[in-house]
Design an enzyme around this catalytic site. Structure first.
Site, PDB file in Angstrom:
ATOM      1  N   GLU A  56       0.881  -1.167   0.000  1.00 53.62           N
ATOM      2  CA  GLU A  56       0.000   0.000   0.000  1.00 53.62           C
ATOM      3  C   GLU A  56       0.915   1.212   0.000  1.00 53.62           C
ATOM      4  O   GLU A  56       1.707   1.390   0.920  1.00 53.62           O
ATOM      5  CB  GLU A  56      -0.841   0.056   1.278  1.00 53.62           C
ATOM      6  CG  GLU A  56      -1.826  -1.063   1.432  1.00 53.62           C
ATOM      7  CD  GLU A  56      -2.561  -0.959   2.772  1.00 53.62           C
ATOM      8  OE1 GLU A  56      -2.371   0.051   3.495  1.00 53.62           O
ATOM      9  OE2 GLU A  56      -3.305  -1.881   3.091  1.00 53.62           O
ATOM     10  N   ASP A  67      -4.979   8.223  11.406  1.00 53.68           N
ATOM     11  CA  ASP A  67      -3.617   7.771  11.649  1.00 53.68           C
ATOM     12  C   ASP A  67      -3.092   8.207  13.006  1.00 53.68           C
ATOM     13  O   ASP A  67      -3.339   9.323  13.457  1.00 53.68           O
ATOM     14  CB  ASP A  67      -2.691   8.300  10.551  1.00 53.68           C
ATOM     15  CG  ASP A  67      -2.845   7.508   9.263  1.00 53.68           C
ATOM     16  OD1 ASP A  67      -2.663   6.276   9.313  1.00 53.68           O
ATOM     17  OD2 ASP A  67      -3.177   8.107   8.233  1.00 53.68           O
TER      18      ASP A  67
END
Ligand code: PLP
Lengths: 281, 437
Positions: A56, A67
């Site tokens: 990814e 995140d």
């Protein structure tokens, strides 16, 4: 690699090949542009060479709400150094040119605004086209749910036209109804978030992950990758016991802080983990 | 008179089922939080039809927050507005000092209904944080407030208020260290804590149902003001003016006037050093459509869709986005949005202090500056009866330090950089800031 195969087809091959070896696929995440664009290409290459089946490529974004601190720090570093969206596509293109398989992980707004400064219009359709031309296989969108992706000008239609996989997430909080709708919109593989929280390595794999995978299987034959929190070979082995793919992000980013050798070492350990050969920790 | 609960009654200007105002709004957010916002939406739908909830909201807004807030005829200020009559809707007189309490009391009651025990909030100026800390104290909820580090410095008074009220204030050190980064941190907290935590979003933005629900809790501003102006002057105002950060005070006062075609609705955005300098926070004037923090709306972004850093002297307006209903109203032309610079806002701040004896929040001073600009235009067009209703969204105690520096009314050297020492204990040692609250 056959030119006529779509990104969706080739993602299917990745999981089929792993399954033929009776194991889960290993999927590694690193952001483009960290520590530099060239450096990220080297690190991602290393991840593929050391045994990951798919990478990814993270597209650095200014407001990464899903995140944790490790990934935040890396993408902030990349953005401060001036990384652009086209650099992410460039990294994908170079990985693909040497046979690497890559999807892009991106928050939605950069896709929505893609190419806005260019003549001839941009947006999701242009992003899908350019990613397909670069050899990318799909796009993971952590802040786009299928509800906002339909319609003739929507993301699902754009991805479908280019044969790239729109990869959506399910979470432990997802209702069965939403899991059904999300799996129906997803191509390539389904991303199951193992726990309620942001990205970041964790000491233990959450017990909710296997439950979520089982719930999702009731709705789909798609391969299911589990991400969030996996950090070592033992955990990778554990997740490989119930999922089709093991996704590792923050731990690789942390390793990247120590350079290519550390990334290679961790990937090797994880690759052994998904093969049930981890040395234990 | 109309009461707070009237704002929840439903209108002819609603988003679609999924929270879209035309192309704007919706839900651009992680799947993990969809169940939570679904729960909020469902609970809000039930609550707004529940007489007990509505009565409790009205009781709190009346007996605790002090509603209704008055409308003040600002006669001496009007002389500086080309003779247009300026009426001030006094949200600064609410408990905690701004309009923010309207929304917070509603959402805190909702939190209790959902059986959650912890609330989180983002704050820029600190007014929403103070209101949330206040409601949490009142209802016995645990409270954590995220605030950009830059803002904890320029709004230090409000940080102290929140801590006195028992809230934990977390300075956010990522990104631009202002309001947008505080929102990011609040979302990150919520994803991991959603089981027992409600996120009291502080403005009419974010994912569905927040833009609509927050608006409804603030509609009382416009509903009251409309009645008050009609009763006192036998007519409606010609224009309604408000500052626009995320857009909650503006949508609250605008919304009840949407069907009054003759009433102009004008929002004033923070232009910082001037929109042309790039150092500003005027999302509608200087931005373009995009998705941020849960909704599609206007936002300040670069060619790649990266959010731009903003600048405003006002912490509460220093945000790169705006609520989706404002984007919709701007496109439709029903409301217009104009920029006001730091300098214009501070001049209006000074003028309101000196002519009316009211120290406004710097956010609200943007609306005053807008009205001063609008006044002569309206008088030229409509004659000397021209009337402007201004939402005075908050009081300026929190901004005294910033204003004192701006105007040089005190020697900057004399302003404390260190907190003054605390009480001296028995040993003669200064015990500053060490005592348990
Ligand atoms: C007094 C005051 N007015 C206005 C605002 C801006 O917010 P909104 O646009 O949501 O009303 C704030 C935000 O902190 C505020 O404190």
């Amino acid at each position: 690699m056959t030119a006529s195969l779509t990104g969706v087809d080739r993602l299917g091959e990745v999981f089929a090949a792993a399954k033929a070896e009776d194991r889960a696929a290993l999927i590694g995440y690193l952001p483009a542009g960290y520590p530099t664009v060239k450096g990220s290409l080297g690190l991602l290459t290393q991840v593929l060479d050391a045994g990951a089946d798919l990478v990814e490529v993270g597209l650095p974004y200014s407001d990464p709400v899903l995140d944790g601190p490790v990934v935040q720090h890396a993408v902030e570093t990349a953005l401060r150094a001036g990384v652009r969206v086209r650099d992410t596509l460039g990294v994908v293109e170079q990985l693909a040119a040497r046979g690497g398989r890559a999807v892009v992980m991106t928050y939605w707004n950069p896709v929505l605004r893609y190419g806005s400064g260019r003549e001839g219009g941009g947006g999701p359709a242009a992003f899908a086209r350019d990613l397909a031309n670069a050899g990318g296989l799909g796009v993971i969108t952590p802040d786009l749910v299928p509800d906002e992706a339909s319609g003739p000008t929507g993301w699902l239609a754009a991805a479908d036209r280019e044969g790239i996989a729109p990869i959506f997430l399910v979470a432990p909080s997802s209702t069965d109804e939403r899991i059904a709708a999300t799996t129906a919109a997803t191509r390539g593989f389904l991303y199951a978030a193992s726990t309620m929280g942001v990205t970041g390595a964790r000491d233990a794999v959450s017990g909710t992950a296997s439950t979520l995978v089982a719930r999702a299987r009731a709705h789909t034959d798609l391969p299911i990758g589990v991400g969030l929190g996996v950090r070592n070979g033992a955990q990778a082995g554990e997740v490989a016991g119930f999922a089709d793919g093991v996704i590792v992000g923050s731990a690789l980013v942390s390793a990247a802080e120590h350079g290519r050798a550390a990334v290679a070492r961790l990937t090797t350990e994880l690759a052994a983990g998904v093969r049930g050969q981890h040395t234990g920790r | 008179m109309t009461s707070a609960s009237s704002g929840l009654a439903g209108t002819t200007h609603e988003p679609d089922e999924a929270g879209h105002f035309g192309p704007y709004g919706g839900r651009y957010m992680p799947e993990a939080l969809i169940a939570a916002v679904d729960e909020v939406a469902a609970e809000y739908e039930k609550a707004r039809r529940d007489p007990e909830f509505l009565a409790e909201l009205d009781r709190l807004q009346r007996d605790y927050a002090g509603r209704p807030s008055p409308v003040t005829d600002a006669r001496r200020l009007s002389e500086h507005a080309g003779g247009a009559r300026i009426l001030l809707k006094r949200e600064d007189l609410n408990h905690t000092g701004s309009h923010k309490i309207n929304n917070v009391l509603g959402q805190a009651l909702l939190t209790r209904r959902m059986g959650k025990t912890r609330v989180i909030a983002e704050t820029g100026a600190g007014q929403h944080g103070v209101a949330t800390a206040t409601a949490a104290a009142l209802m016995g909820l645990e409270c954590v407030v995220y605030m950009g580090e830059v803002d904890t410095e320029r709004q230090a008074l409000n940080v102290a208020r929140m801590r006195l009220l028992g809230a934990e204030v977390v300075p956010v050190t990522t990104g631009s260290r202002t309001l947008k980064d505080a929102l990011n941190e609040a979302y990150r907290d919520w994803v991991a804590s959603v089981e027992h935590t409600h996120y009291i979003l502080g403005t009419a933005a974010g994912p569905h149902p927040f833009p609509r629900m927050v608006r409804d809790f603030h509609r009382v501003i416009g509903l009251e003001a409309r009645e008050q102006v009609l009763a006192a002057y036998g007519r409606l105002p010609d224009a309604v003016a408000a500052c626009v950060g995320g857009g909650s005070n503006a949508i609250g006062i605008f919304h009840p006037f949407l069907d009054d075609e003759g009433v102009r609705l004008v929002g004033f955005e923070a232009a910082g050093d001037g929109v042309e300098t790039g150092r500003h926070a005027a999302s509608i004037t200087g931005g373009s459509p995009g998705a941020l923090h849960g909704a599609m709306s206007y936002l300040l972004q670069d060619e790649d869709g990266q959010t731009l850093e903003t600048h405003s002297i006002s912490a509460g307006l220093d945000y790169p986005g705006v609520g989706p209903e404002h984007a919709f109203l701007a496109d439709s032309g029903r409301a217009t949005y104009e920029p006001v610079t730091d300098a214009e806002a501070m001049e209006a701040f000074r003028l309101l202090c000196r002519t009316e004896g009211i120290i406004p929040a710097i956010e609200s001073a943007h609306a005053i500056a807008g009205a001063l600009r609008l006044g002569p235009q309206l008088v030229a067009e409509l004659g000397p009866d021209a009337t402007i209703l201004v939402n005075l969204s908050g009081r300026g105690d929190k901004d005294v330090d910033t204003a004192a520096r701006w105007f040089g009314v005190v020697d900057p050297e004399s302003l404390p950089t260190e907190p003054p020492p605390g009480p001296v204990d028995a040993d003669g040692a200064v015990a500053s800031g060490e005592r348990e609250l």
